[in-house]
Design a protein around this motif. Structure first.
Motif, PDB file in Angstrom:
ATOM      1  N   GLY A 116       6.914  -0.216  -2.746  1.00 54.03           N
ATOM      2  CA  GLY A 116       6.309  -0.631  -4.004  1.00 54.03           C
ATOM      3  C   GLY A 116       6.532   0.377  -5.112  1.00 54.03           C
ATOM      4  O   GLY A 116       6.083   1.506  -5.037  1.00 54.03           O
ATOM      5  N   THR A 117       7.224  -0.038  -6.163  1.00 51.72           N
ATOM      6  CA  THR A 117       7.392   0.806  -7.339  1.00 51.72           C
ATOM      7  C   THR A 117       6.084   0.758  -8.128  1.00 51.72           C
ATOM      8  O   THR A 117       5.523  -0.307  -8.329  1.00 51.72           O
ATOM      9  CB  THR A 117       8.552   0.285  -8.207  1.00 51.72           C
ATOM     10  OG1 THR A 117       9.699   0.150  -7.383  1.00 51.72           O
ATOM     11  CG2 THR A 117       8.858   1.223  -9.351  1.00 51.72           C
ATOM     12  N   GLY A 118       5.595   1.899  -8.573  1.00 55.58           N
ATOM     13  CA  GLY A 118       4.360   1.945  -9.338  1.00 55.58           C
ATOM     14  C   GLY A 118       3.109   2.036  -8.500  1.00 55.58           C
ATOM     15  O   GLY A 118       2.006   2.047  -9.031  1.00 55.58           O
ATOM     16  N   VAL A 119       3.238   2.104  -7.184  1.00 58.73           N
ATOM     17  CA  VAL A 119       2.078   2.171  -6.294  1.00 58.73           C
ATOM     18  C   VAL A 119       1.578   3.616  -6.235  1.00 58.73           C
ATOM     19  O   VAL A 119       2.329   4.527  -5.927  1.00 58.73           O
ATOM     20  CB  VAL A 119       2.434   1.666  -4.880  1.00 58.73           C
ATOM     21  CG1 VAL A 119       1.278   1.891  -3.921  1.00 58.73           C
ATOM     22  CG2 VAL A 119       2.827   0.210  -4.924  1.00 58.73           C
ATOM     23  N   VAL A 120       0.292   3.799  -6.550  1.00 58.14           N
ATOM     24  CA  VAL A 120      -0.320   5.124  -6.484  1.00 58.14           C
ATOM     25  C   VAL A 120      -0.975   5.333  -5.126  1.00 58.14           C
ATOM     26  O   VAL A 120      -0.820   6.376  -4.507  1.00 58.14           O
ATOM     27  CB  VAL A 120      -1.353   5.299  -7.623  1.00 58.14           C
ATOM     28  CG1 VAL A 120      -2.086   6.621  -7.493  1.00 58.14           C
ATOM     29  CG2 VAL A 120      -0.678   5.199  -8.979  1.00 58.14           C
ATOM     30  N   ASP A 121      -1.713   4.329  -4.655  1.00 59.46           N
ATOM     31  CA  ASP A 121      -2.382   4.420  -3.357  1.00 59.46           C
ATOM     32  C   ASP A 121      -2.574   3.014  -2.800  1.00 59.46           C
ATOM     33  O   ASP A 121      -2.502   2.022  -3.527  1.00 59.46           O
ATOM     34  CB  ASP A 121      -3.730   5.124  -3.488  1.00 59.46           C
ATOM     35  CG  ASP A 121      -4.276   5.603  -2.151  1.00 59.46           C
ATOM     36  OD1 ASP A 121      -3.476   5.713  -1.191  1.00 59.46           O
ATOM     37  OD2 ASP A 121      -5.483   5.856  -2.056  1.00 59.46           O
ATOM     38  N   VAL A 122      -2.842   2.937  -1.498  1.00 58.15           N
ATOM     39  CA  VAL A 122      -3.015   1.656  -0.819  1.00 58.15           C
ATOM     40  C   VAL A 122      -4.216   1.752   0.116  1.00 58.15           C
ATOM     41  O   VAL A 122      -4.343   2.715   0.865  1.00 58.15           O
ATOM     42  CB  VAL A 122      -1.754   1.277   0.003  1.00 58.15           C
ATOM     43  CG1 VAL A 122      -1.956  -0.055   0.702  1.00 58.15           C
ATOM     44  CG2 VAL A 122      -0.520   1.253  -0.859  1.00 58.15           C
TER      45      VAL A 122
END
Length: 186
Positions: free
Chosen positions: A111-117
Motif C-alpha cells: 500500500g502506497t501512502g499507508v502509515v500503519d495497519v
C-alpha cells in the motif's frame, strides 16, 4: 529479453578449448569467434546468477519473474524500490499468510501512502476447551482491516482490498476502512 550484446567479450573463448593443432587454424578461429559473441551473455549471466536471484540486485526486468517465482504479484506501476521490497519479503508474506500480522505486513508492503495497519479478528471459533461453555469471541468469523494514512487520496482502496482478499483465509469475510492517521506516532 536478454540476448546478444555487441562487443561483449567472452570469459571463455570456445577456440581456447580446442586441441592445440586446431587452435592454429585461422578459419576455425574466425568461425568460432561468432559463437563467442553469442555465448558471452550466457556465460556472464551464469557467472552473476546470484545477482539475478537477489531482489535487491536483480535487473528491473527480472523483478517480475522473481515475484512469480516466490508467488507474489507486483504492480508494474509501483516504484522499483517498492517492487524490490515486496519480492524480498515474499517468503515472509507466505509464511505468515492468513494471520493478522501477515495481513498487516502485506498491506504495509503493497500500500502506497499507508502509515500503519490495524487488523481486528473477531476471534470466532468452532470449539472450546471447556465442554458446554460459550465459544470465545463472536461465533461468526470476521476480519476488519483499518489502514491509517496521512491523506485518503494517497491510498488505492481497491488495490488494498484485493491484497487483503489474497492473503486472508478465503472463508472469512473482511471489511476495509481507511482513516486519517492521528497522534504522535504517525
Amino acid at each position: 529479453m536478454r540476448g546478444r550484446i555487441p562487443g561483449l567479450p567472452t570469459p571463455v573463448p570456445v577456440a581456447s578449448r580446442l586441441p592445440a593443432v586446431l587452435q592454429e587454424d585461422e578459419f576455425l578461429q574466425r568461425f568460432l569467434a561468432g559463437f563467442d559473441e553469442s555465448l558471452a551473455p550466457v556465460f556472464l549471466t551464469l557467472d552473476g546468477l546470484a545477482s539475478y536471484i537477489d531482489p535487491w540486485l536483480a535487473p528491473e526486468d527480472f523483478l517480475t519473474w522473481l515475484a512469480e517465482w516466490v508467488g507474489v504479484r507486483v504492480d508494474e506501476h509501483w516504484p522499483v524500490a517498492q517492487r524490490r521490497e515486496v519480492v524480498a519479503h515474499g517468503a515472509l508474506i507466505h509464511r505468515r499468510r492468513g494471520t493478522a500480522a501477515g495481513i498487516a505486513d502485506a498491506v504495509r508492503l503493497t500500500g502506497t501512502g499507508v502509515v500503519d495497519v490495524d487488523v481486528e479478528d473477531s476471534g470466532g471459533t468452532m470449539w472450546s476447551s471447556s465442554p458446554g461453555s460459550e465459544f470465545p469471541g463472536t461465533p461468526r468469523a470476521a476480519l476488519h482491516v483499518r489502514v491509517h494514512t496521512r491523506s485518503p487520496d494517497d491510498v488505492d482502496v481497491r488495490r488494498l482490498d484485493a491484497v487483503v482478499a489474497a492473503v486472508k483465509p478465503a472463508h472469512i469475510p473482511h471489511t476495509l476502512e481507511v482513516v486519517l492517521a492521528t497522534g504522535t506516532g504517525y
